[in-house]
Design an enzyme around this catalytic site. Sequence first.
Site, PDB file in Angstrom:
ATOM      1  NE  ARG A 178       0.287   1.025   3.501  1.00 21.02           N
ATOM      2  CZ  ARG A 178       1.273   1.832   3.706  1.00 21.02           C
ATOM      3  NH1 ARG A 178       2.523   1.398   3.672  1.00 21.02           N
ATOM      4  NH2 ARG A 178       1.095   3.107   3.962  1.00 21.02           N
ATOM      5  N   GLY A 179       0.315   2.423   0.048  1.00 17.71           N
ATOM      6  CA  GLY A 179       1.102   3.655  -0.074  1.00 17.71           C
ATOM      7  C   GLY A 179       1.131   4.052  -1.545  1.00 17.71           C
TER       8      GLY A 179
ATOM      9  CD  GLN B 191      -2.762   2.160   7.142  1.00 19.29           C
ATOM     10  OE1 GLN B 191      -3.283   2.487   8.199  1.00 19.29           O
ATOM     11  NE2 GLN B 191      -3.428   2.183   6.011  1.00 19.29           N
TER      12      GLN B 191
ATOM     13  CG  ASP C 298      -2.984   8.232  -0.529  1.00 20.03           C
ATOM     14  OD1 ASP C 298      -2.883   8.646   0.637  1.00 20.03           O
ATOM     15  OD2 ASP C 298      -2.649   7.098  -0.886  1.00 20.03           O
TER      16      ASP C 298
ATOM     17  CG  ASN D 270      -2.105  11.453   3.720  1.00 18.22           C
ATOM     18  OD1 ASN D 270      -1.703  10.588   2.939  1.00 18.22           O
ATOM     19  ND2 ASN D 270      -1.652  11.538   4.955  1.00 18.22           N
ATOM     20  CE  LYS D 271      -4.913   5.457   5.060  1.00 17.24           C
ATOM     21  NZ  LYS D 271      -5.901   4.687   4.264  1.00 17.24           N
TER      22      LYS D 271
HETATM   23  O1  MRU Z   1      -4.291   3.232   2.660  1.00 19.97           O
HETATM   24  P1  MRU Z   1      -2.805   3.383   2.513  1.00 19.97           P
HETATM   25  O2  MRU Z   1      -2.031   2.670   3.577  1.00 19.97           O
HETATM   26  O3  MRU Z   1      -2.337   3.039   1.122  1.00 19.97           O
HETATM   27  O4  MRU Z   1      -2.572   4.925   2.711  1.00 19.97           O
HETATM   28  C1  MRU Z   1      -1.272   5.460   2.650  1.00 19.97           C
HETATM   29  C2  MRU Z   1      -1.242   6.899   2.913  1.00 19.97           C
HETATM   30  O5  MRU Z   1      -2.239   7.541   3.174  1.00 19.97           O
HETATM   31  C3  MRU Z   1       0.069   7.569   2.749  1.00 19.97           C
HETATM   32  O6  MRU Z   1       0.176   8.643   3.608  1.00 19.97           O
HETATM   33  C4  MRU Z   1       0.178   8.070   1.303  1.00 19.97           C
HETATM   34  O7  MRU Z   1      -0.067   7.022   0.399  1.00 19.97           O
HETATM   35  C5  MRU Z   1       1.470   8.640   1.000  1.00 19.97           C
HETATM   36  S1  MRU Z   1       2.668   7.359   0.950  1.00 19.97           S
HETATM   37  C6  MRU Z   1       4.185   7.932   0.587  1.00 19.97           C
END
Ligand code: MRU
Length: 363
Positions: free
Chosen positions: A51-52, A203, A244, A254-255
């Site tokens: 993920r990320g 995470q 994201d 973002n998250k």
């Molecule tokens: O749901 P995820 O774990 O993929 O979310 C990740 C995030 O929100 C990160 O902050 C984002 O992808 C930036 S990663 C360099």
Amino acid sequence: MRIQGIPQRSIREVVGGVEVIDQRWLPHEYRVATLKSVNDFVAAIKEMWIRGAPLIGATAAYGIVASLRAKRDNWHEAAKYDAAQLLATRPTAVNLKWALDQQLEICRNAGSQEEALKKCLDRAAAICDSDVDVCHRIGQHGLPLIESLYDEVLKEPVNILTHCNAGWLATVDWGTATSPIYQAHKAGIPVHVWVDETRPRNQGASLTAFELAEEGIPHTVITDNAGGLLMQQGKVDLVITGTDRTVANGDVVNKIGTYLKALAAKDNGVPFFVALPYSTLDISISTGADVEIEERNQNEIHFIQGLHEGEVKEVRLTPPSSPALNLGFDVTPARCVTGLITEYGVFQASEAGIQSLVQAAQS
Ligand code: MRU
């Protein structure tokens, strides 16, 4: 970065596919998964083995390679179909589309399946190598922000709060939000990281804490609700998160929970920076309100995973009859963002700032 002292990347090529760290089991178990078929890639992204935003993009690029490895008469149509399957896995991170578009363009221009396969494989490898370089450069541009907060007289560590995992596990290496932190640590600047646990998938508690521990960087895991109080108490010098998708007016997606940290930071005069590669910028969208927010399975809220007597187990948290709503991301308005740390430098989170970033990337 390192796991048990051994330098690693989050994804690497193996014969007939790629090997990724299956992040669902960290920090308790280190497992790798080999992805070979398109279905493997779809499952790995959708079910968050990886993920990320940047790593999702890099992995999807290899997903098209998997599509092209299957012998088919209608390889071009099949690649388009498989790209659509991959694109549907996670709607919010724009790096997914960014990587798939590059591979589809190669397919469009290729004279044969063999040519497309070779070029897509090269492109996937280049996306990974470039991600490492880009994330390193993000760190170089973010480092002075940490340096300037370090009081050489008091010798107090710089307290940095981060949300979710925008570390090397979310990219190919270095991370985005963590890259300035790793580089500050390597430069001998004392840092301490407040790690938001980041419900519901945790995470922060499981991945960011793991990364920082492996690098020997002082850190403390906090509940998602603790950051505001720590800021009021003057215990946070700087916030750095990932994103994201960042859009044309500088709004940052973002998250889930990032927005509340940004509000608390603004109220307390704490600088709130967002680190991103250019590939996470989406200027086709004017404001964050227009970005599709991923809604994930309720069970991520109903159940929590942890280590019990040496085994990774899940337990239920909620009453069986209570529904849950699992929104994956939120929008932090540009006005709450102090600056965007990119591989091209630090830019204002505003329409003008984004235009300057685009110019810098194109020059
Ligand atoms: O749901 P995820 O774990 O993929 O979310 C990740 C995030 O929100 C990160 O902050 C984002 O992808 C930036 S990663 C360099």
